[in-house]
Design an enzyme around this catalytic site. Structure first.
Site, PDB file in Angstrom:
ATOM      1  N   SER A 186       0.795  -1.229   0.000  1.00  0.00           N
ATOM      2  CA  SER A 186       0.000   0.000   0.000  1.00  0.00           C
ATOM      3  C   SER A 186       0.824   1.275   0.000  1.00  0.00           C
ATOM      4  O   SER A 186       0.322   2.324  -0.388  1.00  0.00           O
ATOM      5  CB  SER A 186      -0.949  -0.010   1.197  1.00  0.00           C
ATOM      6  OG  SER A 186      -0.221  -0.195   2.388  1.00  0.00           O
ATOM      7  N   HIS A 214      -5.606  -3.801  -1.473  1.00  0.00           N
ATOM      8  CA  HIS A 214      -5.419  -2.781  -2.511  1.00  0.00           C
ATOM      9  C   HIS A 214      -5.464  -3.354  -3.928  1.00  0.00           C
ATOM     10  O   HIS A 214      -5.288  -2.614  -4.893  1.00  0.00           O
ATOM     11  CB  HIS A 214      -4.089  -2.043  -2.301  1.00  0.00           C
ATOM     12  CG  HIS A 214      -4.141  -1.056  -1.176  1.00  0.00           C
ATOM     13  ND1 HIS A 214      -4.633   0.226  -1.335  1.00  0.00           N
ATOM     14  CD2 HIS A 214      -3.807  -1.171   0.120  1.00  0.00           C
ATOM     15  CE1 HIS A 214      -4.570   0.858  -0.175  1.00  0.00           C
ATOM     16  NE2 HIS A 214      -4.073   0.040   0.730  1.00  0.00           N
ATOM     17  N   LYS A 244     -12.215  -0.289   0.544  1.00  0.00           N
ATOM     18  CA  LYS A 244     -11.408   0.490  -0.395  1.00  0.00           C
ATOM     19  C   LYS A 244     -12.150   0.609  -1.729  1.00  0.00           C
ATOM     20  O   LYS A 244     -13.094   1.369  -1.823  1.00  0.00           O
ATOM     21  CB  LYS A 244     -10.011  -0.106  -0.482  1.00  0.00           C
ATOM     22  CG  LYS A 244      -9.270   0.189   0.831  1.00  0.00           C
ATOM     23  CD  LYS A 244      -7.937  -0.463   0.984  1.00  0.00           C
ATOM     24  CE  LYS A 244      -7.348  -0.020   2.323  1.00  0.00           C
ATOM     25  NZ  LYS A 244      -6.447  -0.993   2.906  1.00  0.00           N
TER      26      LYS A 244
HETATM   27  C1  LIG Z   1      -6.333  -1.234   4.314  1.00  0.00           C
HETATM   28  C2  LIG Z   1      -5.825  -2.583   4.580  1.00  0.00           C
HETATM   29  C3  LIG Z   1      -6.422  -3.387   5.546  1.00  0.00           C
HETATM   30  C4  LIG Z   1      -7.526  -2.889   6.414  1.00  0.00           C
HETATM   31  O1  LIG Z   1      -8.743  -2.900   5.751  1.00  0.00           O
HETATM   32  P1  LIG Z   1      -9.996  -2.173   6.423  1.00  0.00           P
HETATM   33  O2  LIG Z   1     -11.157  -2.760   5.750  1.00  0.00           O
HETATM   34  O3  LIG Z   1      -9.826  -0.714   6.202  1.00  0.00           O
HETATM   35  O4  LIG Z   1      -9.940  -2.511   7.890  1.00  0.00           O
HETATM   36  C5  LIG Z   1      -5.952  -4.677   5.709  1.00  0.00           C
HETATM   37  N1  LIG Z   1      -4.914  -5.144   4.971  1.00  0.00           N
HETATM   38  C6  LIG Z   1      -4.299  -4.385   4.053  1.00  0.00           C
HETATM   39  C7  LIG Z   1      -3.182  -4.956   3.250  1.00  0.00           C
HETATM   40  C8  LIG Z   1      -4.723  -3.071   3.831  1.00  0.00           C
HETATM   41  O5  LIG Z   1      -4.119  -2.321   2.906  1.00  0.00           O
END
Ligand SMILES: *Cc1c(COP(=O)(O)O)cnc(C)c1O
Length: 396
Positions: A186, A214, A244
């Protein structure tokens, strides 16, 4: 009266963060997290959301949420295993399983929760986990919670992974071995080397776990990194987020039926935390349909990503080695990164500084997140602000 131990601890540590420029001030948005946001009555071009496809503000998702509230009420009322499983939860899980081409799916309250849930449901103190050093914080916490031995390997370094997998296997110390990686990293936007990881996993009998937060909605016709590489039937745990690209909130694990049955029987957030409200679940179902039937959305996301990347590069900025729309602009020094972000903000561009501990020390960057909802004009305006601030701070 509060304890002196606590007040001393808090003031000492908060002051240290502030003096190092590592204290993050949070600006509340007035209204939606779209391509343009309003903070304290002023509008900004928004380059900081994970709302990749603009679905957070899509009229079809909003309508589905409103209809679900009217039918199911505001909250789900219980945990999944008591009577907090609504028919919409099951519909979403079936839709996601079909979308991810796996036997089954279990949905959790967030992506973070998935990693808290899934790793410790399978791994314990007799096991070891090989984990990429740049894995997301929720993976690291999930690994810790499991009490398994954590063996970090250098970022996307397949030789290092192979050596450490071989040593762990041959040591005879561990009952089960797992390899965990982000699908898309990310902070840099690079893609995990999944074909090699799968080969190494086959060679040393590793359980495979890919957190594709992502990648979903961005790669592999929207189904993510695993699909992008054609490996849908070769990864044991596929983690996705609904927060996301899907534009709402929640997370899921996709895999074999038996794995999902086990997670529903044993994973703690499924058993002990109230399920997602229908108003969050119903729009996710609509979002999956939109992603499946509107490839143009993803096309626009990638087009905007390429426009922003080329623009920053032409200006002379270091944009790292991203292979996805995530566009870092690497400044390095923490304080300069904070100042750069502050100046962008004053000029009407909201692009957050990302510094230690989210990225390694000396790796400070502005992280730009273009979405399908940005117009080229918005991005060109943002680039002209980058040019102005970059020259002013003598970075270009
Ligand atoms: C953003 C992210 C999360 C968390 O996801 P949420 O639904 O916002 O809790 C978990 N793992 C990775 C790799 C992320 O980038």
């Amino acid at each position: 009266m509060s304890s002196k131990q606590l007040t001393d601890f808090l003031s000492e540590n908060l002051n240290e963060l502030k003096s190092k420029g590592l204290y993050n001030v949070i600006d509340p948005l007035q209204g939606a997290n779209g391509p343009v946001i309003t903070i304290a009555g002023k509008e900004y071009i928004n380059l900081s959301s994970n709302n990749y496809l603009g679905l957070a503000t899509d009229a079809r998702l909003i309508q589905a949420a409103v209809e679900a509230v009217n039918v199911y009420g505001a909250g789900a009322g219980a945990v999944r295993t008591i009577n907090g499983t609504l028919d919409v939860h099951v519909q979403l899980e079936e839709k996601l399983a079909e979308f991810k081409k796996t036997e089954a799916v279990v949905v959790y309250q967030s992506g973070f929760n998935c990693n808290m849930a899934a790793i410790s449901a399978v791994m314990d103190q007799n096991d070891a986990i090989l984990s990429d050093e740049l894995n997301h914080a929720s993976i690291i916490e999930g690994c810790r919670l499991s009490k398994a031995k954590i063996i970090r390997y250098s970022h996307s370094d397949m030789d290092d992974l192979r050596i450490k997998a071989k040593a762990a296997k041959e040591s005879g110390l561990y009952k089960k071995l797992m390899v965990i990686t982000d699908g898309v990293f990310s902070m840099d936007g690079d893609i995990a080397k999944l074909p090699e990881i799968i080969d190494i996993a086959a060679e040393y009998d590793l359980i495979t776990y890919v957190d594709d937060a992502h990648g979903s909605g961005v790669l592999g016709s929207g189904a993510g990194t695993v699909k992008h590489f054609g490996l849908s039937d070769q990864v044991d745990f596929q983690i996705g987020t609904l927060s996301k690209a899907i534009g709402v909130v929640g997370g899921y694990v996709a895999g074999k039926r038996e794995l999902i049955d086990w997670l529903k029987a044993r994973s703690k957030p499924f058993l002990f935390s109230t399920s997602l409200p229908a108003a969050a679940v119903a729009p996710c179902i609509v979002a999956i349909d939109i992603i499946k039937t509107s490839p143009d959305l993803m096309g626009r996301l990638w087009g905007n990503g390429n426009l922003l990347k080329k623009g920053l590069q032409d200006l002379g900025f270091d944009i790292g080695k991203s292979e996805t729309p995530i566009t870092p602009c690497i400044i390095a020094d923490e304080k300069m990164t904070q100042l750069f972000s502050k100046r962008l903000y004053e000029e009407g561009v909201y692009a957050k500084a990302i510094v230690f501990p989210t990225v390694p020390k000396g790796g400070g960057r502005i992280r730009n997140m273009p979405t399908a909802a940005h117009t080229p004009l918005m991005l060109e305006k943002a680039l002209s602000v980058y040019e102005k601030v970059g020259k002013e701070l003598k970075l270009i």
